[in-house]
Design an enzyme around this catalytic site. Structure first.
Site, PDB file in Angstrom:
ATOM      1  CE  LYS A   1      -3.535   2.547   2.562  1.00  7.34           C
ATOM      2  NZ  LYS A   1      -4.586   2.506   3.594  1.00  7.34           N
TER       3      LYS A   1
ATOM      4  CG  HIS B   1     -11.774 -26.904 -35.937  1.00  9.01           C
ATOM      5  ND1 HIS B   1     -10.825 -25.929 -35.708  1.00  9.01           N
ATOM      6  CD2 HIS B   1     -11.794 -27.093 -37.285  1.00  9.01           C
ATOM      7  CE1 HIS B   1     -10.310 -25.532 -36.861  1.00  9.01           C
ATOM      8  NE2 HIS B   1     -10.871 -26.227 -37.827  1.00  9.01           N
TER       9      HIS B   1
END
Length: 533
Positions: free
Chosen positions: A147, A285
């Site tokens: 932070k 596919h």
């Protein structure tokens, strides 16, 4: 809470560092560099011991807080003397006054990696040991430092120590921002692993109120399904069952998004036969275009290829046995994108080495098709989550609904076709005969068209192979869901099928059964469907 008004400095010189790590890789080298710059080293427990054994001067955290480590180390860094030194905005007069009034010294570098929670779970530890390996103080320090990255450098990964050493003791704001982002990702992943263990491992919740999925990036991919899309591969941050994402690539170009997707489809299907005879799956596919079992791997490959040799071009192949040289030679006869196998002998590797673009993936043990877990799919504004389709059907689960029961061979072909249909996009129709697919119809908007397409492909295959008749003659046909009308079944009759396996459950079941009886078919119901979208 006020917002700091003074911009953070670009360069911050490291004068004081707090080090507390479970993974001590590179620790001594970093400590030596810091000491060489005159940095004050503050540490805890085993980390302090390792640094001292390397001849470095280290101050204990307890010397700063005025409190000893207590409660078996559960409480040691959770103190204002630590977090005040991490969170203070150095250019804020009020913060500076508070530090002076309370004798809080600034901490410029935090080096922390967390208790090995995932490793503890993976080794099968008991609940009490797992709980003890939930780090509290570590994530708190990481978050405080991250932070306040305007002034504090946070390092959570030993791989980043080299960059700190190369900085000469003064880090840039860009570096601190980047390390802070990595630090928050580390604590988020850590918390997600804990949350997942509590939900799935400890509480046995399949769908918890909040779903945390801890993932880490394994590699970036060239692009997604199409060149204008971006893509990457992520794998579980904690323990994971082996799958296509964990396979070892022996050779060939880097894998694409579509390669991974298709190879996963092939591996999942071939894994259904992991305890069966030699089996080969060919996928194009994400749909199987040829599947076969036989006495040898090369025979299985030849039978699978014969089902649809056109679609197999540029396809993905998965096998359930270690690859041998003879089978590799056969596979090399057409262009193949990827071959996945549990292993491969030296002859097979030598054959594929001549095909520099072919990717050979060795998976080790095949995935367990009966394993649990969740499947996820993004939709606009949300995520669909479901349990894996691990449903399996055996002879004892089948219900004969026609006047004629299937023969032993028809029953075997029914079950084989049913296993393949589970992995074909809906609406799925699969013809099979003698342990090999005869025709596959996938992804159509109605079941009749799937039946017709599969039969047409079987005829085309027969023509290319020079057979007198297509393999649908005398075949079994599997439908992934019930026949809503008799027309789809009649198309299978026209193709030459003699046995049918389907879930049943249509309001027109009686009509479909009557059509099967009139055609002399044997039909069994599974009472389980396998939609795959």
């Amino acid at each position: 809470m006020k917002t700091p008004t003074t911009p953070a400095p670009d360069k911050v010189t490291i004068k004081r560092a707090l080090l507390s790590v479970s993974d001590k890789s590179g620790l001594v080298e970093l400590g030596q560099a810091l000491a060489g710059w005159g940095v004050e080293l503050v540490s805890t427990g085993g980390t302090a011991k390792a640094l001292r054994e390397a001849g470095l001067e280290v101050k204990d955290v307890s010397d700063i807080t005025g409190f000893p480590e207590m409660m078996d180390g559960r409480v040691k860094t959770l103190h204002p003397m630590v977090h005040g030194g991490l969170l203070s905005v150095r250019d804020d007069p009020e913060h500076a006054k508070a530090m002076t009034d309370h004798g809080i010294g600034a901490i410029d570098l935090v080096v922390v990696n967390l208790y090995p929670f995932a490793q503890t779970v993976a080794k099968g530890a008991g609940r009490d040991e797992i709980i003890e390996n939930i780090d509290i103080g570590g994530p708190s320090m990481v978050r405080s430092a991250a932070k306040n990255h305007g002034y504090v450098t946070i390092a959570t990964d030993p791989a980043d120590y080299a960059e700190i050493i190369a900085s000469g003791g003064s880090t840039s704001l860009e570096t601190r921002k980047r390390f802070a982002a990595k630090a928050f990702a580390a604590t988020a992943t850590y918390d997600a692993m804990i949350s997942s263990w509590f939900a799935f491992g400890d509480q046995q919740q399949l769908f918890p109120e909040a779903l945390s999925v801890p993932l880490r990036k394994a590699e970036g991919l060239r692009y997604g399904e199409n060149p204008h899309q971006q893509a990457a591969l992520y794998v579980p941050a904690g323990p994971a069952a082996r799958g296509i994402a964990q396979a070892t690539q022996i050779q060939g170009k880097e894998l694409s998004y579509n390669n991974y997707n298709d190879a996963d489809a092939a591996l999942e299907l071939v894994s259904e036969f992991r305890d069966g005879p030699p089996t080969v799956v060919i996928v194009k596919h994400a749909n199987p275009c040829g599947v076969a079992t036989a006495d040898t791997l090369i025979e299985a490959y030849e039978a699978a290829l014969a089902c649809d040799s056109v679609s197999a071009f540029g396809g993905i192949i998965a096998v359930n046995r270690p690859l041998d040289g003879k089978t590799a030679e056969a596979i090399s006869g057409i262009f193949t994108e990827v071959v996945a196998a549990p292993d491969a002998d030296d002859d097979a590797k030598a054959v594929f080495a001549r095909k520099k673009n072919l990717r050979l993936l060795l998976t080790g043990e095949l995935p367990d098709p009966a394993r649990g877990g969740l499947m996820m799919k993004t939709i606009a504004g949300g995520m669909l989550v479901q349990s894996r389709d691990n449903g399996r059907i055996g002879e004892a689960d089948l219900k004969v609904v026609t006047k004629r029961a299937p023969t032993d061979q028809e029953l075997k072909d029914c079950l084989f076709a049913w296993t393949v249909a589970k992995h074909v996009k809906s609406n799925a129709i699969v013809y099979a005969k003698g342990g090999a697919t005869a025709g596959v119809g996938a992804g159509q908007m109605n079941r009749l068209e799937s039946a017709r397409i599969a039969a047409w492909k079987a005829k085309d295959a027969a023509g290319k192979a020079g057979w007198a008749e297509p393999r649908t003659i005398g075949s079994a046909v599997a439908s992934d869901a019930f026949f809503p009308f008799a027309d789809g079944l009649l198309a299978a009759v026209e193709a030459g099928a003699t046995a049918v396996i389907q879930p049943g459950g249509s309001i027109r079941d009686a009509e479909v059964i009557a059509a099967a009886d009139e055609a002399g078919l044997a039909m069994v119901f599974t009472n389980m469907r396998h939609f795959r979208h």
